[in-house]
Design a protein around this motif. Sequence first.
Motif, PDB file in Angstrom:
ATOM      1  N   THR A 245       0.830  -1.398  -0.013  1.00  0.00           N
ATOM      2  CA  THR A 245      -0.110   0.141   0.010  1.00  0.00           C
ATOM      3  C   THR A 245       0.695   1.272  -0.078  1.00  0.00           C
TER       4      THR A 245
ATOM      5  N   LEU B  28       0.441   3.982  -2.784  1.00  0.00           N
ATOM      6  CA  LEU B  28      -0.856   4.646  -2.666  1.00  0.00           C
ATOM      7  C   LEU B  28      -0.832   5.892  -1.602  1.00  0.00           C
TER       8      LEU B  28
ATOM      9  N   SER C  32       6.871  -2.453  -6.983  1.00  0.00           N
ATOM     10  CA  SER C  32       5.782  -3.226  -6.925  1.00  0.00           C
ATOM     11  C   SER C  32       5.648  -4.479  -7.708  1.00  0.00           C
TER      12      SER C  32
ATOM     13  N   TRP D 289      -4.747   6.702   6.012  1.00  0.00           N
ATOM     14  CA  TRP D 289      -3.907   5.894   6.227  1.00  0.00           C
ATOM     15  C   TRP D 289      -4.312   4.436   7.173  1.00  0.00           C
TER      16      TRP D 289
ATOM     17  N   VAL E  73      -6.432   2.195   4.302  1.00  0.00           N
ATOM     18  CA  VAL E  73      -5.636   1.931   3.233  1.00  0.00           C
ATOM     19  C   VAL E  73      -4.659   0.873   3.840  1.00  0.00           C
ATOM     20  N   THR E  74      -3.869   0.853   4.627  1.00  0.00           N
ATOM     21  CA  THR E  74      -2.795   0.184   5.095  1.00  0.00           C
ATOM     22  C   THR E  74      -3.524  -1.129   5.766  1.00  0.00           C
TER      23      THR E  74
ATOM     24  N   THR F 179      -6.185  -2.665   4.205  1.00  0.00           N
ATOM     25  CA  THR F 179      -6.756  -3.290   3.133  1.00  0.00           C
ATOM     26  C   THR F 179      -6.172  -4.767   2.885  1.00  0.00           C
ATOM     27  N   PRO F 180      -4.610  -4.864   2.812  1.00  0.00           N
ATOM     28  CA  PRO F 180      -4.348  -6.203   2.703  1.00  0.00           C
ATOM     29  C   PRO F 180      -4.740  -7.400   3.752  1.00  0.00           C
TER      30      PRO F 180
END
Length: 670
Positions: free
Chosen positions: A190, A193, A223, A320, A323-324, A326-327
């Motif tokens: 991430t 992004l 990436s 933040w 998004v972080t 999300t994985p």
Amino acid sequence: MTNNMLRILPLTILIVLPFIAFLNSLNNDFVYDDVFTVTDNYFIRDWGNFRDLFTSEYFKLSGEATYRPLVTISYFIDYSIGKLNPIGYHLTNLLSHAVAVILVYFITSAVIRKKTVSFMAGMFFSMHPILTETVNAISYREDLLTTVFFLGALLLFINSTKNFHRYLLLYPASLFLYLFALCSKEMAITLPLMVFLFDWILGDSAQIKKNAVRYYIGFLAVSIFYLLIRFVLLHNPAEGQLTYPEDSFFVNMLTMPKVVAAYIKLLFIPVHFNAEYMIAHTTTPLAPAFLCSMVFLCVAGIIACRFYFYSKPFFYFTVWFFVTLTPAMNILPIANIMAERYLYLPSVGFCIILALTIHSAWEKGCALLFFKKSDAGRKTTKGYSLLSGSKEAMVKQKNLPQTIMIVLLIAIPVIPYSVTTMHRNRCWRDQFIFWSTTVQDSPYSARAHNNLGMIYFGKGDIDPALHEFQTSVSLEADPEYRHNLGMAYQRKGMQQEAMQEYLLVLGANPDSALTHNNMGNIFISLGNIDEGIMKFKEAIRLKPHYYDAHFNLGLALFKKGLLNDSIEEFRLAVKYEPDHPEVHSCLGTAYANAGMIEESIRAYNETLRLQPNYITAYKNLGMVYLTYKKDIQRSIAYFQEFLKRNPDGDEAAEIRRTIEKIQAAQKTNK
């Protein structure tokens, strides 16, 4: 106090705070998955295996399910320094956490430029209880390392934008740290992004256009390079065994909002932690849990969007968090759909938001109490209604209340954070405490019951172990749990029941080296040595560094009279596990039977070096010196040492008779 001291003091405090919060974790043992990644991982014990970090053999040998070579390298280093002393591994984790705390301070300073906010953010991150799993578990060091490299890469990117000379030096370094972060854990994907969002939220459109070629392409290239390695060149086929809840991506998407809401609750109200969260699957969008979670997340999203216009740093670090995280949202299936360790990197955003909130409350409180003019004040004093006198007097008068207010605001989270963290660290003291606590917290966790059963099994408490394994299998018929149930049956002497469990295991997982090895032992106990040898060889084929299989194969070959082959297997067992005295003793016996007397003596002496009370080695050395070396005095000395350490054992009477015969023969010869 000089300016330099004022700059150093906050950093010094932030370095010390993690050690205060996690000091009692240094005496903890290896727990949770540490058995796979460290204690039973022979791969990390030999730097000659280093080249396999970059081959497909990595997954078979390292104990890792995904490609995380930098984490494994850190285990190599720890083992080289302290072998299997857990304090060194815990110290590495704690140092990594302290580095992450300092980076949180600098990241916050780079974005917000308020030292008070930066210090508070680092302080909250240093001791938040949600981080205890990551700091305490050696096997989850990946989250520590990926966060350190992630924050370092982002910080270098921010600083590289200030002038061209910094760009030439810092931008390539940022890309390397990003690659290191990816090679520690895939959650770092991430970062590009977050770099783009940094420009979009905190910069302007012109900056985005300028950085598109100058920065973004580099992060994108790294990436793609990582994804090529991760999913093409070095992909672990075992990952294909992971599935979505109830094998449905739709069910997964309905379940994850509840998980995210639970994460947010844990950050704000850090209580009721659990190493095994049991999440009920949501199968319909009309389920109350799904509806409540979505309402909660929508409200949180609306509030966050409002902050885009009020405080862009606040909005950036809110984004933040999501998004972080999300994985870890199970978009690609992962082993646990909810775990505290997944919050280590996302909690950086939360801690900075908390610091911003407290600082804002402090500023508004001070403005309300000390700077707001009242009409009455204007009429009578022409100044502040709560203060009087000169400007210097007013400043002195308001400094103390302001200090008290900020201390109270900080203490509200810090005191419960630190107390809860130190208490939670104790739950990771050792395997028994950890899994007993986890079974209490999650009584329907098959893995918790299985792992508690393994603790009992290791202690020799077979009946409670059997109960835990049976409970585990009743909750989830996983091949691993069936294997362990088979081991308990085998230890109880219930060979038929054990064999039935092992056959069920191999039906689901024919590549279980441990199961083949245990079946080999059953065949040997039943007198079928050839079948046992075949099973041990199959176990070694599947797991070449498997100490138990080499040792057991050596014993079986010795029974068959194949001394040279037996010696070779014992040597391999010594290579992979040199600190086990029994294999040296067996090697000494094999050498003696093969006529290799000096090698036999050395093997027995090594046995005694490792375990001075290994009485069989004293007896065998006595026999070797008597039979082969004809050294009567040494022979008697070893026999007497055997009797001294084992005066009432089964073989003591026989050894006494042997000594008497030797002494009688000596008298006759005289």
